[in-house]
Design an enzyme around this catalytic site. Structure first.
Site, PDB file in Angstrom:
ATOM      1  N   GLU A 119      42.530  29.265  47.069  1.00  0.00           N
ATOM      2  CA  GLU A 119      43.604  29.784  46.221  1.00  0.00           C
ATOM      3  C   GLU A 119      44.832  30.284  46.986  1.00  0.00           C
ATOM      4  O   GLU A 119      45.139  31.474  46.987  1.00  0.00           O
ATOM      5  CB  GLU A 119      43.060  30.915  45.338  1.00  0.00           C
TER       6      GLU A 119
ATOM      7  N   GLU B 284      34.988  26.907  41.579  1.00  0.00           N
ATOM      8  CA  GLU B 284      34.667  28.212  40.987  1.00  0.00           C
ATOM      9  C   GLU B 284      34.901  28.131  39.496  1.00  0.00           C
ATOM     10  O   GLU B 284      35.879  27.532  39.036  1.00  0.00           O
ATOM     11  CB  GLU B 284      35.577  29.339  41.496  1.00  0.00           C
TER      12      GLU B 284
ATOM     13  N   TYR C  28      39.298  29.636  35.340  1.00  0.00           N
ATOM     14  CA  TYR C  28      38.696  30.726  34.574  1.00  0.00           C
ATOM     15  C   TYR C  28      39.235  30.854  33.156  1.00  0.00           C
ATOM     16  O   TYR C  28      38.504  31.128  32.234  1.00  0.00           O
ATOM     17  CB  TYR C  28      38.924  32.064  35.295  1.00  0.00           C
TER      18      TYR C  28
ATOM     19  N   ASN D 297      39.526  26.054  41.064  1.00  0.00           N
ATOM     20  CA  ASN D 297      38.937  27.291  40.539  1.00  0.00           C
ATOM     21  C   ASN D 297      39.561  27.546  39.179  1.00  0.00           C
ATOM     22  O   ASN D 297      40.779  27.647  39.068  1.00  0.00           O
ATOM     23  CB  ASN D 297      39.250  28.492  41.448  1.00  0.00           C
TER      24      ASN D 297
HETATM   25  C1  GBH Z   1      38.880  33.870  42.211  1.00  0.00           C
HETATM   26  O1  GBH Z   1      40.172  34.243  41.951  1.00  0.00           O
HETATM   27  C2  GBH Z   1      38.546  34.202  43.636  1.00  0.00           C
HETATM   28  O2  GBH Z   1      38.497  33.056  44.446  1.00  0.00           O
HETATM   29  C3  GBH Z   1      37.286  34.984  43.775  1.00  0.00           C
HETATM   30  O3  GBH Z   1      37.225  35.513  45.059  1.00  0.00           O
HETATM   31  C4  GBH Z   1      37.244  36.029  42.697  1.00  0.00           C
HETATM   32  O4  GBH Z   1      36.178  36.909  42.864  1.00  0.00           O
HETATM   33  C5  GBH Z   1      37.140  35.334  41.380  1.00  0.00           C
HETATM   34  O5  GBH Z   1      38.137  34.398  41.208  1.00  0.00           O
HETATM   35  C6  GBH Z   1      37.191  36.239  40.154  1.00  0.00           C
HETATM   36  O6  GBH Z   1      38.440  36.846  40.058  1.00  0.00           O
HETATM   37  O7  GBH Z   1      44.194  41.982  37.774  1.00  0.00           O
HETATM   38  O8  GBH Z   1      45.604  40.943  36.156  1.00  0.00           O
HETATM   39  O9  GBH Z   1      46.442  41.371  38.372  1.00  0.00           O
HETATM   40  C7  GBH Z   1      40.647  33.896  40.670  1.00  0.00           C
HETATM   41  C8  GBH Z   1      42.010  34.394  40.528  1.00  0.00           C
HETATM   42  C9  GBH Z   1      42.532  36.618  41.152  1.00  0.00           C
HETATM   43  C10 GBH Z   1      42.702  35.842  38.890  1.00  0.00           C
HETATM   44  C11 GBH Z   1      42.735  38.021  40.673  1.00  0.00           C
HETATM   45  C12 GBH Z   1      42.911  37.246  38.447  1.00  0.00           C
HETATM   46  C13 GBH Z   1      43.734  39.431  39.072  1.00  0.00           C
HETATM   47  C14 GBH Z   1      44.795  39.454  38.020  1.00  0.00           C
HETATM   48  N1  GBH Z   1      41.987  35.776  40.126  1.00  0.00           N
HETATM   49  N2  GBH Z   1      43.521  38.043  39.475  1.00  0.00           N
HETATM   50  S1  GBH Z   1      45.267  41.057  37.579  1.00  0.00           S
END
Ligand code: GBH
Length: 548
Positions: free
Chosen positions: A206, A416, A350, A348
């Site tokens: 990422e 992921e 979500y 990745n």
């Molecule tokens: C992945 O990031 C990572 O590769 C992994 O390490 C992580 O544990 C997993 O996903 C779950 O997050 O709090 O609103 O500012 C995914 C990207 C990074 C998206 C953190 C959400 C926080 C947004 N994520 N991000 S916020």
């Protein structure tokens, strides 16, 4: 019967085999309310499909200063206080540095054949450079890899999952182009020491997060907030580092080790809010170009940034009084060097956002969001997980897989995908059981119905772990970890069984007598299969009558 009739009868026979199921197992409420979209597809994945689960070094290993390991930017950032929820740190995390054999046993018990983990750069090179190779750190990864292979589990290794040696940050980190040489030395050391047993390498996890959250908003280590300027330099150096490490593998190690080197990018799926409105369609596409294209265009396409990024950033830079674009340029040789430097696309995924366009904003200070010029938002009807940003939208993964396929035509591995719950002790993690079935089902649809070349799926995560700035307040694991117990005991949640069953069946095999245990809402829509059957049968009868 003529040919048309034969085709019709044949397709009637075929539908029950490849068709969508009568009862949607999941219905995801939103403004579309589309039961066909949410219908469950029974079927299996292509032979040899890779089932994996992932973790990363800083999130699970602990042992932050043991056996000669150097300090990383995440050690510094979390220990400094004020940056992570509850001031949590990864000092001990899941203690996987000491408990890796137990972790491998959990994988084995689940029937996992692949495991994606990352190497901590400062554990093998404490000051980031070849000046000091930490043999104890090398031994840890050798032991882990050997233990995996002993248990018939293939390693998929990420070289950079965000824990940069602090010593390199002290001289500018990713913003200093000397990092390209250091990264290449580190990657080459890993190929040399581990490569005979590692068929999959992921250069970066990422890069968007490293760039934006690490250097734009400063929400992640190293906590720098230089949006609109430094972020583009950091990205430039990451792309060059990636390309260099791929060439090193390609030139020197590929023949010997026969592995593949790719890169993993994250993206929310971005759907035009109104899919009939060209402005919304353009906004969604621009959003994905700024998110994915930033890396993927140079690596998978023509060696250079997407046109829409180049023109937007150049014109805004000029209006803001910069003498040249804030987006650095690649020379012609560099473009040539960047192009084609990945053997696969790691995704990745979500969650999902809607996109609309916003009025152009050329004011100072500069910023990525102004450059991108897209308004994103979510549907409040979508269910939220244990992380506020994570709305559960299974169909989004299918649509983004289609988008990636249409843009880059490369083999894709989902590296992921997973869901969080709040920090509660809960072994019957219903939300995660449903999430995995639903998202994996959408991946199956992307393969079977859309023809996308997806070769693997990786569940995040094997264990509850250190969730970056959220610390231990969000749990993504299929195994519960008790962070208050010095032994860090692991306990399987129910999602382990759900995922293991999918792995064992290589997909979804319909068991006729059982009703689905997991349901969001019971669909009231008529069954698609029954409908299509009736239509087909009527059609066949009619066409028979007509031709007689
Ligand atoms: C992945 O990031 C990572 O590769 C992994 O390490 C992580 O544990 C997993 O996903 C779950 O997050 O709090 O609103 O500012 C995914 C990207 C990074 C998206 C953190 C959400 C926080 C947004 N994520 N991000 S916020």
């Amino acid at each position: 019967m003529d040919l048309l009739q034969m085709t019709l009868v044949f397709s009637c026979l075929l539908i029950p085999v490849i068709g969508l199921d009568e009862e949607p197992e999941f219905v995801y409420p939103d403004r579309f309310n589309d039961p066909e979209r949410d219908a469950f597809l029974y079927g299996t994945f292509p032979e040899g499909f890779i089932w994996s689960s992932a973790t990363s070094s800083y999130q699970i290993e602990g042992a932050w200063n043991e056996d000669g390991k150097g300090e990383s930017i995440w050690d510094r950032f979390s220990q400094e206080g004020g940056n992570v929820e509850n001031n949590d740190t990864g000092d001990v995390a899941c203690d996987s540095y000491h408990k890796y054999k137990e972790d491998v046993a959990l994988m084995k018990a689940m029937g996992l054949k692949y495991y994606r983990f990352s190497i901590s750069w400062p554990r093998v090179l404490p000051d980031g450079t070849l000046n000091n190779v930490n043999e104890a750190g090398i031994a840890y990864y050798n032991n882990l890899i050997d233990e995996l292979r002993l248990n018939d589990i293939t390693p998929m290794v990420t070289l950079y999952h965000w824990d940069l040696p602090q010593a390199l940050q002290d001289v500018g980190g990713w913003a200093n182009e000397t990092i390209i040489d250091h990264y290449n030395d580190y990657a080459e050391l890993c190929y040399q020491r581990f490569g005979s047993r590692v068929p999959f390498w992921i250069t970066f996890n990422e890069p968007w997060i490293v760039t934006l959250l690490g250097h734009g908003v400063g929400y992640f280590a190293p906590g720098i907030s230089e949006d609109g300027t430094t972020i583009y330099v950091v990205a430039h150096n990451i792309i060059k580092s990636h390309a260099r490490a791929w060439h090193t593998y390609n030139d020197t190690y590929r023949q010997l080790q026969n592995g593949q080197v790719g890169i993993t990018m994250n993206s929310d799926h971005v759907e035009p809010y109104d899919s009939t409105n060209q402005d919304h369609i353009d906004a969604a596409d621009r959003c994905l170009q700024f998110h994915f294209g930033w890396w993927a265009n140079p690596i998978f396409k023509n060696g250079d940034y997407p046109e829409v990024m180049k023109t937007s950033i150049a014109s805004k830079s000029a209006a803001q009084g910069f003498t040249k674009s804030r987006l650095p340029e690649f020379t012609e040789e560099e473009k040539e060097y960047n192009r084609g430097t990945a053997d696969f696309f790691g995704l990745n995924q979500y969650t999902t956002l809607y996109a609309n366009n916003t009025p152009d904003d050329e004011s100072n200070p500069p910023g990525y969001l102004k450059d991108r010029n897209v308004l994103t938002f979510v549907d409040e009807d979508w269910e939220t997980a244990g992380s506020s940003w994570l709305k559960i939208v299974p169909w989004g993964i299918r649509n983004i897989l289609k988008w990636i396929d249409s843009q880059y035509h490369v083999p894709i591995y989902v590296t992921e995908n997973g869901v969080s719950t709040h920090d509660v002790y809960e072994l019957d993690d219903v939300i995660r059981q449903k999430y995995y079935r639903a998202y994996i089902n959408e991946v199956l649809k992307a393969i079977k119905l859309d023809g996308v070349d997806v070769r693997g799926y990786t569940a995040w995560s094997l264990l509850d772990n250190f969730e970056w700035a959220s610390g231990y307040s969000e749990r993504f694991g299929m195994h519960y970890v008790d962070f208050n117990d010095p032994e860090r005991p692991r306990t399987a949640k129910e999602s382990v069984n759900v995922y293991s069953k999918i792995i064992a069946d290589n997909g979804f095999i319909k068991e006729v007598s059982t009703t689905p245990a997991t349901q969001y809402t019971t669909a009231s829509a008529p069954s698609i299969n029954i409908l299509s059957h009736i239509t087909c049968i009527c059609f066949c009868i009619l066409s028979n009558v007509w031709t007689q």
